[in-house]
Design a protein around this motif. Structure first.
Motif, short mmCIF file in Angstrom:
data_model
loop_
_atom_site.label_atom_id
_atom_site.label_comp_id
_atom_site.label_asym_id
_atom_site.label_seq_id
_atom_site.Cartn_x
_atom_site.Cartn_y
_atom_site.Cartn_z
N ASP A 20 -8.68 -1.39 -0.43
CA ASP A 20 -7.98 -0.11 -0.27
C ASP A 20 -7.40 -0.06 1.15
O ASP A 20 -7.50 -1.03 1.90
N ARG A 69 1.01 1.55 -4.00
CA ARG A 69 -0.21 1.71 -4.78
C ARG A 69 -1.40 1.94 -3.85
O ARG A 69 -1.30 1.73 -2.64
N GLU A 70 -2.53 2.37 -4.51
CA GLU A 70 -3.69 2.76 -3.70
C GLU A 70 -4.42 1.59 -3.07
O GLU A 70 -5.08 1.74 -2.05
N SER A 71 -4.35 0.44 -3.74
CA SER A 71 -5.09 -0.70 -3.20
C SER A 71 -4.35 -2.00 -3.48
O SER A 71 -3.50 -2.06 -4.36
N LEU A 98 0.81 -1.22 0.00
CA LEU A 98 0.00 0.00 0.00
C LEU A 98 0.85 1.28 0.00
O LEU A 98 0.32 2.37 -0.25
#
Ligand SMILES: [Zn+2]
Length: 310
Positions: A289, A272-274, A269
């Motif tokens: 997320d 990246r966002e999720s 995380l």
């Protein structure tokens, strides 16, 4: 019959009167297209997967077994793995792993896909639904042998089951189909006393050898049986439906992420966002997320985010 006409996804079993011979024919139509639509595969790979899918359903129906049957071809070529899982009541799911940057010729043979250096393997796994001391998973592994999916299965059956078994398989982008003939063991290893047709096995195999791949895949199952065995006294028909069914779930993905551990998830995380996990069989994406991910490690938390079909 035109290959556009929809047919039922079904498997039919039959016996030959007077001879210890049994048979099965499977025809996958919409159920096979559900697999095809979920994967972007070169045609030669897709067709091999279709043949393996038909073979798995035939084998599962021939076993007195409650649980799942998994057929895998582990490849040393551009295709790393072909895998089909099915149960004895006709549910199946199938997928392929192609090596990154692999180049696959349009008309590549199965050998060129999975046995380039002679290190291909064929693996059969039987996983009982309920495990007891006497009912444990079984796994058989044999070297890749033969030129087609049917060859590989026949070699395996001859080695392991010692029941003479023949298979005829075919698949394209619309359908996958297969025919299996098996010579049942005679009582006490001798020609069965009740057998009045000692040549039945050879005759049915010779007749089945006349079916072309095009016919097998294009004709409805009853038409294949009529075309091949119209003079033969077949009986004991029983039919079951087949369907594509994936067994993935958000709960299983959550359990896997929890096994990976909080540190690993947090490190993903930061980049990246999720966290996103794709089911390799049905291509469903499970997304988590930062808020979902934090809840993974809160005891008793509910995980309700929707899954996104691709
Ligand atoms: Zn799935």
């Amino acid at each position: 019959m035109s290959s556009q006409d929809a047919q039922p996804d079904s498997l039919q079993r039959f016996l030959l009167k007077g001879a210890p011979v049994r048979g099965e024919i499977v025809s996958l139509d919409g159920a096979w297209r559900q697999v095809v639509e979920r994967h972007q595969l070169p045609e030669c790979v897709r067709d091999c997967l279709g043949e393996l899918s038909a073979a798995a359903l035939l084998l599962a129906a021939s076993l007195k077994f409650d649980g799942s049957l998994v057929l895998q071809i582990h490849g040393d070529g551009p295709v790393a793995l072909l895998v089909v899982e099915c149960d004895a009541v006709g549910s199946f799911r199938s997928t392929v792993k192609i090596r990154e940057d692999a180049t696959i010729a349009e008309d590549a043979t199965l050998t060129e896909l999975v046995n380039v250096n002679g290190r291909g393997r064929f693996v059969v796994t039987l996983d009982p639904r309920t495990r007891t001391p006497s009912r444990q998973p079984y796994q058989g592994i044999v070297p890749f042998e033969g030129r087609t999916v049917a060859d590989v299965l026949e070699h395996y059956m001859t080695r392991s089951e010692q029941v003479p078994t023949r298979l005829w398989l075919a698949a394209d982008g619309s359908r996958a189909a297969g025919l299996l003939l098996q010579r049942l063991p005679d009582e006490g290893g001798h020609a069965s006393a009740g057998s009045t047709d000692p040549d039945g096995w050879n005759r049915l195999c010779l007749l089945a050898d006349t079916v072309s791949r095009d016919e097998l895949v294009a004709l409805a199952a009853p038409d294949v049986l009529r075309r091949l065995f119209w003079q033969e006294p077949l009986h004991g028909f029983d039919q079951r439906d087949c369907r594509f069914a994936c067994r993935c779930s958000r709960d299983k993905v959550i359990a896997m992420l929890q096994m990976l551990g909080r540190e690993e998830i947090e490190s993903i995380l930061t980049e990246r966002e999720s966290v996103e996990v794709h089911c390799e069989f049905c291509n469903l994406a499970y997304r988590f997320d930062a808020v979902d991910a934090a809840r993974l490690f809160v005891p008793g938390a509910h995980h309700t985010a929707p899954d996104i079909p691709q």
